[in-house]
Design an enzyme around this catalytic site. Sequence first.
Site, mmCIF file in Angstrom:
data_model
loop_
_atom_site.group_PDB
_atom_site.id
_atom_site.type_symbol
_atom_site.label_atom_id
_atom_site.label_comp_id
_atom_site.label_asym_id
_atom_site.label_seq_id
_atom_site.Cartn_x
_atom_site.Cartn_y
_atom_site.Cartn_z
ATOM 1 N N GLU A 134 14.369 33.794 22.058
ATOM 2 C CA GLU A 134 13.621 33.404 23.370
ATOM 3 C C GLU A 134 12.709 32.582 22.878
ATOM 4 O O GLU A 134 12.003 32.618 21.903
ATOM 5 C CB GLU A 134 12.992 34.770 23.615
ATOM 6 C CG GLU A 134 12.401 34.523 25.096
ATOM 7 C CD GLU A 134 11.855 36.004 25.532
ATOM 8 O OE1 GLU A 134 12.701 36.802 25.482
ATOM 9 O OE2 GLU A 134 11.087 35.712 26.547
ATOM 10 N N ARG A 135 12.494 31.299 23.713
ATOM 11 C CA ARG A 135 11.696 30.324 23.500
ATOM 12 C C ARG A 135 11.717 29.608 21.965
ATOM 13 O O ARG A 135 10.972 29.063 21.553
ATOM 14 C CB ARG A 135 10.107 30.747 23.632
ATOM 15 C CG ARG A 135 9.833 31.455 24.950
ATOM 16 C CD ARG A 135 10.350 30.726 26.175
ATOM 17 N NE ARG A 135 10.017 31.649 27.167
ATOM 18 C CZ ARG A 135 10.334 31.200 28.612
ATOM 19 N NH1 ARG A 135 11.346 30.200 28.633
ATOM 20 N NH2 ARG A 135 10.337 31.903 29.614
ATOM 21 N N GLU A 173 6.752 26.412 23.326
ATOM 22 C CA GLU A 173 7.386 26.679 24.549
ATOM 23 C C GLU A 173 6.594 25.829 25.709
ATOM 24 O O GLU A 173 7.522 25.206 26.493
ATOM 25 C CB GLU A 173 7.005 28.152 25.021
ATOM 26 C CG GLU A 173 7.100 28.620 26.654
ATOM 27 C CD GLU A 173 6.923 29.983 26.593
ATOM 28 O OE1 GLU A 173 6.234 30.721 25.765
ATOM 29 O OE2 GLU A 173 7.279 30.510 27.958
ATOM 30 N N ASP A 229 -1.344 32.046 29.101
ATOM 31 C CA ASP A 229 -0.131 32.206 28.240
ATOM 32 C C ASP A 229 0.175 30.800 27.484
ATOM 33 O O ASP A 229 1.070 30.139 27.956
ATOM 34 C CB ASP A 229 1.077 32.508 29.245
ATOM 35 C CG ASP A 229 2.501 32.679 28.537
ATOM 36 O OD1 ASP A 229 2.389 32.814 27.090
ATOM 37 O OD2 ASP A 229 3.455 32.774 29.135
ATOM 38 N N ARG A 272 0.299 44.649 22.215
ATOM 39 C CA ARG A 272 0.204 43.347 22.814
ATOM 40 C C ARG A 272 -0.798 43.334 24.211
ATOM 41 O O ARG A 272 -0.496 44.452 24.974
ATOM 42 C CB ARG A 272 1.267 42.399 23.147
ATOM 43 C CG ARG A 272 2.002 41.871 21.752
ATOM 44 C CD ARG A 272 3.300 41.330 22.051
ATOM 45 N NE ARG A 272 3.213 39.837 22.292
ATOM 46 C CZ ARG A 272 3.647 39.154 23.374
ATOM 47 N NH1 ARG A 272 4.068 39.803 24.403
ATOM 48 N NH2 ARG A 272 3.535 37.774 23.444
ATOM 49 N N ARG A 317 -4.995 36.344 37.596
ATOM 50 C CA ARG A 317 -4.387 36.543 36.497
ATOM 51 C C ARG A 317 -5.185 36.638 35.076
ATOM 52 O O ARG A 317 -4.855 37.219 34.037
ATOM 53 C CB ARG A 317 -2.980 35.971 36.203
ATOM 54 C CG ARG A 317 -2.202 36.078 35.017
ATOM 55 C CD ARG A 317 -0.898 35.292 34.896
ATOM 56 N NE ARG A 317 -0.258 35.373 33.647
ATOM 57 C CZ ARG A 317 0.629 34.651 33.608
ATOM 58 N NH1 ARG A 317 1.492 34.038 34.479
ATOM 59 N NH2 ARG A 317 1.590 34.459 32.358
ATOM 60 N N GLU A 320 5.569 42.170 32.215
ATOM 61 C CA GLU A 320 6.730 41.538 32.473
ATOM 62 C C GLU A 320 8.066 42.353 32.272
ATOM 63 O O GLU A 320 9.133 41.848 31.897
ATOM 64 C CB GLU A 320 6.911 40.474 31.621
ATOM 65 C CG GLU A 320 5.897 39.166 31.664
ATOM 66 C CD GLU A 320 5.807 37.979 30.715
ATOM 67 O OE1 GLU A 320 5.421 36.901 31.272
ATOM 68 O OE2 GLU A 320 6.661 38.094 29.813
#
Lengths: 690, 690
Positions: free
Chosen positions: A138-139, A367, A339, A299, A310, A266
């Site tokens: 991922e990424r 990313e 992020d 996390r 956010r 998420e």
Amino acid sequence: MIKLLTALFVFVLISTGVGAENGHKLWLRANSTIPVEVRCSKKSPTIDIAINELKNGWQGKAGQLIELKIVKDKLLKDDGFRINGATIQAKTDAGLLYGAFEILRRQHAGESIAEEIVNPSYNLRILNHWDNLDGSVERGYAGRSIFWRGIDSLEVTSGDLNLWKEYARANASVGINATVLNNVNASPSVLTTPVLERAKAVADVLRPCGIKTYLAVNFASPEVIGGLETADPFDPAVKAWWKEKVKEIYTLIPDFGGFLVKANSEGQPGPQNFGRNHADGANMMAEALEPYNGIVMWRAFVYDPSDEDRAKQAYNEFMPLDGQFHDNVIIQVKNGPIDFQPREPFSPLFGAMKKTTVMPELQVTMEYHGQSVHLVFLATMWEEFLKSETWQEGAGSTVARCTDGSIFNQKYSAIAGVANIGLDTNWCGHDFAQANWYAFGRQAWDHSISSAQIADEWLKLTFGPQNIDKETSSYDLEWNLSFLQPVKQMMLNSHEATVNYMMPLGLHHIFSAHAHYGPGPWWAPRGMRADWTPPYYHQADSLGIGFDRTALGSDAISQYHEPLAGQLADLNTCPEAYLLWFHHVSWDHKMKSNRTLWNELCYRYDEGVKQVREFQRVWDKAERFVDAERFAAVQHKLTEQGMNAQEWKDACLLYFQQFSKQPIPYELERPLFNLDELLERDRQRVRRSR
Amino acid sequence: MIKLLTALFVFVLISTGVGAENGHKLWLRANSTIPVEVRCSKKSPTIDIAINELKNGWQGKAGQLIELKIVKDKLLKDDGFRINGATIQAKTDAGLLYGAFEILRRQHAGESIAEEIVNPSYNLRILNHWDNLDGSVERGYAGRSIFWRGIDSLEVTSGDLNLWKEYARANASVGINATVLNNVNASPSVLTTPVLERAKAVADVLRPCGIKTYLAVNFASPEVIGGLETADPFDPAVKAWWKEKVKEIYTLIPDFGGFLVKANSEGQPGPQNFGRNHADGANMMAEALEPYNGIVMWRAFVYDPSDEDRAKQAYNEFMPLDGQFHDNVIIQVKNGPIDFQPREPFSPLFGAMKKTTVMPELQVTMEYHGQSVHLVFLATMWEEFLKSETWQEGAGSTVARCTDGSIFNQKYSAIAGVANIGLDTNWCGHDFAQANWYAFGRQAWDHSISSAQIADEWLKLTFGPQNIDKETSSYDLEWNLSFLQPVKQMMLNSHEATVNYMMPLGLHHIFSAHAHYGPGPWWAPRGMRADWTPPYYHQADSLGIGFDRTALGSDAISQYHEPLAGQLADLNTCPEAYLLWFHHVSWDHKMKSNRTLWNELCYRYDEGVKQVREFQRVWDKAERFVDAERFAAVQHKLTEQGMNAQEWKDACLLYFQQFSKQPIPYELERPLFNLDELLERDRQRVRRSR
């Protein structure tokens, strides 16, 4: 005739072979035949490696005797060491290994070696691999996983062992001492026995290089693979399941490091699914790990599609829990509150959680920084972040000091980097992305090191001539002036350039929905949750642009400590680098340059494009100093980056111009793209990526 | 309340209407309410138009009396006229119409009107429409045909009549007096009766504006639609068939102009199919037309895939026939020896065929100049061409004088332009492409007029404020300085810019196989005839680049007259604009700039890109002087042109760099495209276009 042909053939081989490098050797290209004698009274696999490294890489006085010594020394911290030209002293085997790499690096970089103590800033310097068990990353932008290739393909090959050994050596050479083998969006399968057995095989290879193995785990594992009815952290069966699982892991991997957990974030399951909070969940796991000195990295990357900004949510969620976490829980906080954007202010959690260990999470994989295409040296961004003043305990409370244990009483100190490593021959996709792996290790070891120093070292080791002057260990003047200096400057400017052409002045999260690559300030499909769309973040309208986080807006600024909060809240004292992060600013607002905001925005985007063009020139001029393969690869990517920068500039300026209704200053270069074309490209990319 | 709403509604209508123009009115936007009295003793449809134009457009003294007079005057040639502020005298009705338009143009352009005789340079000023009967337009970039929409749809609508009238008026306003209604790649069906009846309807509309109608015909018509066994020009039945067909046409269109023929060229049938030559074919048709004063325009655009340099073939084929053509045959020769490339030297046939009438064929539609996207004012190219010195009859034997009848004894003089007109609202696709239609007419009328003068007129008429100062007929100083001067300069530089970014220094035919748009220097698929591939023309290799047309090469230079031939043959005297057209030149050849050829090539491509960027800036700065619709349309196309220029530069430099093996000079901007990406784009475009 045969002889002549043979001679010709050899000549051809040599001349085409000269300088061909594929980047696989990273910053560890140097070999040496200068004899050196190395002695150590203790014997261990780690010390063997240290001895071998010194023997294969020594560039000092021929025949020198080096002594490695395990010592008791209060001035040494953890794996720190004391070096001079002839001895390396440390408390641990790993310390001796780090000392050996330090001496070799200094030799190869032409630096002096005086008597010196070198201690690490953080105990735990850990890479987080976002590698899925199916082999995807991922990424990840450097090929498939080096650890996994699917749960039907868990056998360990000799190729695996070789690669993991190379990986371990590279990490050790920059002081990285831990790694999480799998993605934080964790498959429950990672805790099944066959997968754990492969993890054990990895751990066995990493161990001699001083690297501990960790796993990311799925909070719902007891239900999914344990067959329990719940994963409620208060449920005795759940607790027992985790204890049993931890025991199994430690049987396989006696020095297992612990768990990394992404929970209630998420879509990942977490304690909130059972009415418990993050502390409840983390502590339950911490209890299971505690008998083995294992830790939990939990996390803080949490946010909901609520009315709340956010940027405020992680703080809101975690601050009330400060003091409730066990001492083997570390809260892992991304550098910024959103992020991994091209530039973010530091997360207000740093220094604010005074009774909890907090560790920074940096993203080495790019990313949002152009992935494997753009040349971006992230050390300058991390340096800016680590040296940010939080004021939480008065002047000097930098993020670095709020996390390294020097201010707060904490059992562990740690820093994580999301790895940019894959099966690509050069490990990182982009030859210069290796510098970020290198820099993460160097900054994790020493958070006061300058980015310039890191770039200097890395360039010498990675692109330097193989044989430097053995007497003086110094580099040729021409190489220094015509390669090292300009290329180093390019690296040091590269992050700011990216910020300029992507998201200057505090803009953030305006990327394309397509794989987080390329511009998409317009992207807001009907029905999409607002906090995933760029307009939520840039708030452009006829009056101005930017997210109002003052007391009149979301009040996120109040999460920062005074006097910083006051400085950020005032349009006149808020650093312009964060202006649109904290304020909705009139298009006509006068900037420090004396330009209006709109014009300044145009200038910044334009500057970013020009900077990349300058990078292209710098690299082209460096051609004669670089092997053909790496030269061409980097040149190709810089060209693509140049076009991407243009696309970013044109997309953002033409899109925002619809609100500002002002011309791009006529002295600037006009767009090369039309907005309709960019919108159509983006639509097609988003469509294809589904 | 109703009143308020109505007022608002009207206001909205007005304010959105202000300055909105769609370009349909061309350079004929001006209206006037200043009263003027116009008298003429003669009455005719043409004179009626002249009177009406004066009445609707007069911007001189209010109440002025203008007298139109048909006179006998040896100083007047054809449709020439004599004007002053109060009278227009001419030998023909059309002359009076041209005089009226001349006065109006001068008024609207703010120029003086003294007593003056104005004669045309060429008798025949003809547009060639490459319109197919199915409504498509070959090399047309402005929508479908204004004349045809399929042979099943030949009925004439009122919309047709209106459009043709507007078209006729526009042509008359710049002196164009003839038009070929259909493509030179002619369908035999054009000579069938139903199609001819539609042609008659067009001719009836064009006639009052002084415009004669012509048709392009297919040499095989007697076989295809006549049912004969052959189209051999020596066959009596064939001759008879053509005579009969011509008779039919003249019955419908008594002032029919004649035929345009593309024969034995690119697959079209011709006399060579029957062992006859071009003269045999042309003369046979000329005989049929002669009784009606009709003419044959016979194209010299012929070439075969032979060993002979394509640039030489038209000359080789036609020179032996000089003197064999009837006096109502005109050989139509493209300006250059290849095919409307961005820049070509003039065709050596001009001035060389001393016993034959030769007419230049210019391409108003921009097949090779960026089609409807690029802003290219072609007048400068045509001016360069018309003023080229052939030396065929000593100094002063320019192409213009070799074709206008002033040197050679010839019954007709003519010049053709391949039209750029279609059903697009603005007629030409690009608002600035209208300037090329305008310029063709103006140069056909007066081949000594400067491009600057044409641009000046056209800009004033097309973009000028509608109400200029009636006293002085002069333009506002600011408009002049901030719009007219920079935009005019842009137009005047635009052709050179295109040459720079497409094919500088005499390069030619290196476009993509995809629709002749974009770069394709590499294009040479296996089995493709060589003279259709770019490498045939650029001949790049490790030593240098360019087509050797000296005596050591194809010797095409020998087709030119001395002293020009000698000048071209010598590398040191050959104009650099044609250097690679005539020579294969070493990459290290020292140019006049003192740069090497390779570096100079890089500079030229770079200069072209910079020029387009400057055009974008010029246009953006002109925003406040232009209506929103045309401003945005031109801005959009200029942006696309900027990107295209970049693509051309990068493609050609990166491709040729593979041969030169030299770096692009470091002071120049680096490529934004990678070569592999450009190759892939081109492959995809070629694939899609099949």
